[in-house]
Scaffold this active site. Structure first.
Site, PDB file in Angstrom:
ATOM      1  N   HIS A 100     178.920 -44.003 -34.965  1.00 14.35           N
ATOM      2  CA  HIS A 100     180.015 -44.704 -34.272  1.00 14.35           C
ATOM      3  C   HIS A 100     180.488 -45.883 -35.102  1.00 14.35           C
ATOM      4  O   HIS A 100     179.724 -46.480 -35.857  1.00 14.35           O
ATOM      5  CB  HIS A 100     179.589 -45.178 -32.879  1.00 14.35           C
ATOM      6  CG  HIS A 100     178.298 -45.931 -32.859  1.00 14.35           C
ATOM      7  ND1 HIS A 100     177.073 -45.299 -32.925  1.00 14.35           N
ATOM      8  CD2 HIS A 100     178.035 -47.254 -32.801  1.00 14.35           C
ATOM      9  CE1 HIS A 100     176.111 -46.207 -32.903  1.00 14.35           C
ATOM     10  NE2 HIS A 100     176.664 -47.407 -32.837  1.00 14.35           N
ATOM     11  N   HIS A 102     182.133 -49.608 -34.607  1.00 12.38           N
ATOM     12  CA  HIS A 102     182.434 -50.688 -33.663  1.00 12.38           C
ATOM     13  C   HIS A 102     183.784 -51.290 -34.026  1.00 12.38           C
ATOM     14  O   HIS A 102     184.020 -51.625 -35.197  1.00 12.38           O
ATOM     15  CB  HIS A 102     181.395 -51.805 -33.766  1.00 12.38           C
ATOM     16  CG  HIS A 102     180.029 -51.443 -33.288  1.00 12.38           C
ATOM     17  ND1 HIS A 102     179.606 -51.675 -32.006  1.00 12.38           N
ATOM     18  CD2 HIS A 102     178.987 -50.864 -33.923  1.00 12.38           C
ATOM     19  CE1 HIS A 102     178.356 -51.263 -31.866  1.00 12.38           C
ATOM     20  NE2 HIS A 102     177.959 -50.760 -33.025  1.00 12.38           N
TER      21      HIS A 102
HETATM   22  P1  5GP Z   1     174.550 -49.680 -32.239  1.00 11.06           P
HETATM   23  O1  5GP Z   1     173.524 -50.667 -31.734  1.00 11.06           O
HETATM   24  O2  5GP Z   1     173.936 -48.303 -32.372  1.00 11.06           O
HETATM   25  O3  5GP Z   1     175.275 -50.111 -33.475  1.00 11.06           O
HETATM   26  O4  5GP Z   1     175.670 -49.593 -31.123  1.00 11.06           O
HETATM   27  C1  5GP Z   1     175.536 -48.862 -29.956  1.00 11.06           C
HETATM   28  C2  5GP Z   1     176.522 -49.412 -28.963  1.00 11.06           C
HETATM   29  O5  5GP Z   1     176.649 -48.487 -27.898  1.00 11.06           O
HETATM   30  C3  5GP Z   1     176.089 -50.750 -28.339  1.00 11.06           C
HETATM   31  O6  5GP Z   1     177.058 -51.754 -28.608  1.00 11.06           O
HETATM   32  C4  5GP Z   1     175.960 -50.439 -26.863  1.00 11.06           C
HETATM   33  O7  5GP Z   1     176.424 -51.473 -26.058  1.00 11.06           O
HETATM   34  C5  5GP Z   1     176.825 -49.195 -26.704  1.00 11.06           C
HETATM   35  N1  5GP Z   1     176.396 -48.331 -25.628  1.00 11.06           N
HETATM   36  C6  5GP Z   1     175.120 -47.924 -25.392  1.00 11.06           C
HETATM   37  N2  5GP Z   1     175.084 -47.113 -24.307  1.00 11.06           N
HETATM   38  C7  5GP Z   1     176.377 -47.020 -23.862  1.00 11.06           C
HETATM   39  C8  5GP Z   1     176.987 -46.326 -22.778  1.00 11.06           C
HETATM   40  O8  5GP Z   1     176.328 -45.633 -21.987  1.00 11.06           O
HETATM   41  N3  5GP Z   1     178.330 -46.447 -22.625  1.00 11.06           N
HETATM   42  C9  5GP Z   1     179.086 -47.210 -23.481  1.00 11.06           C
HETATM   43  N4  5GP Z   1     180.388 -47.275 -23.224  1.00 11.06           N
HETATM   44  N5  5GP Z   1     178.545 -47.881 -24.512  1.00 11.06           N
HETATM   45  C10 5GP Z   1     177.201 -47.794 -24.705  1.00 11.06           C
END
Ligand code: 5GP
Ligand code: ZN
Length: 138
Positions: A100, A102
């Site tokens: 993903h 951001h």
């Molecule tokens: P990472 O930490 O992997 O870079 O980012 C994962 C992102 O996914 C986090 O910012 C977290 O808030 C978001 N996230 C995790 N679970 C969910 C969810 O169930 N729905 C949405 N919309 N975002 C999520």
């Protein structure tokens, strides 16, 4: 689709989200733990854990979706700035193992721990690392 993956479930429409944009290959939706107002995520619909494993065409498609959303976020919220951020692996604090991007709107002096400032590097160390990485790009 990976059943235990939250982003696969979102892409399949099985878990609700605030969906901003969808096309055949990608989706973008609001992050539920926003680091700033307007924080959104762009994903490929197919499951790939990280940048290393994501096919380049899906990277391009996801980047194009992130760009569309960034333009909309910028027009809607007029933030002071905006970062695209992407994490790979636990050392980079990746918490969801589905690639993903951001989309992170920024406020003036918002104190987000993301900016590393400009510190001059050690040229011999830069060159040594450059050679090491360059050798893997031939
Ligand atoms: P990472 O930490 O992997 O870079 O980012 C994962 C992102 O996914 C986090 O910012 C977290 O808030 C978001 N996230 C995790 N679970 C969910 C969810 O169930 N729905 C949405 N919309 N975002 C999520
Ligand atoms: Zn997934």
């Amino acid at each position: 689709m990976q059943q235990d993956c939250i982003f696969c479930r979102i892409a399949a429409g099985e878990t609700p989200c605030f969906m901003l944009y969808e096309d055949e290959f990608t989706a973008a939706f609001m992050d539920i733990n926003p680091a700033s107002p307007g924080h959104a995520l762009a994903i490929p619909k197919r499951h790939f854990p990280d940048l290393y494993q994501l096919p380049a065409d899906l990277l391009a498609a996801t980047a194009a979706t992130a760009q569309k959303v960034a333009v909309a976020v910028s027009a809607a919220l007029e933030p002071a700035g905006l970062n695209l951020v992407q994490a790979n692996g636990p050392g980079a604090a990746q918490s969801v193992l589905h690639f993903h991007l951001h989309i992170l709107p920024r406020g003036d002096r918002d104190g987000m721990r993301l900016n590393w400032g400009l510190q001059p590097g050690d040229m011999s160390q830069i060159e040594q690392i450059y050679k090491c990485v360059r050798a893997r790009l031939d």
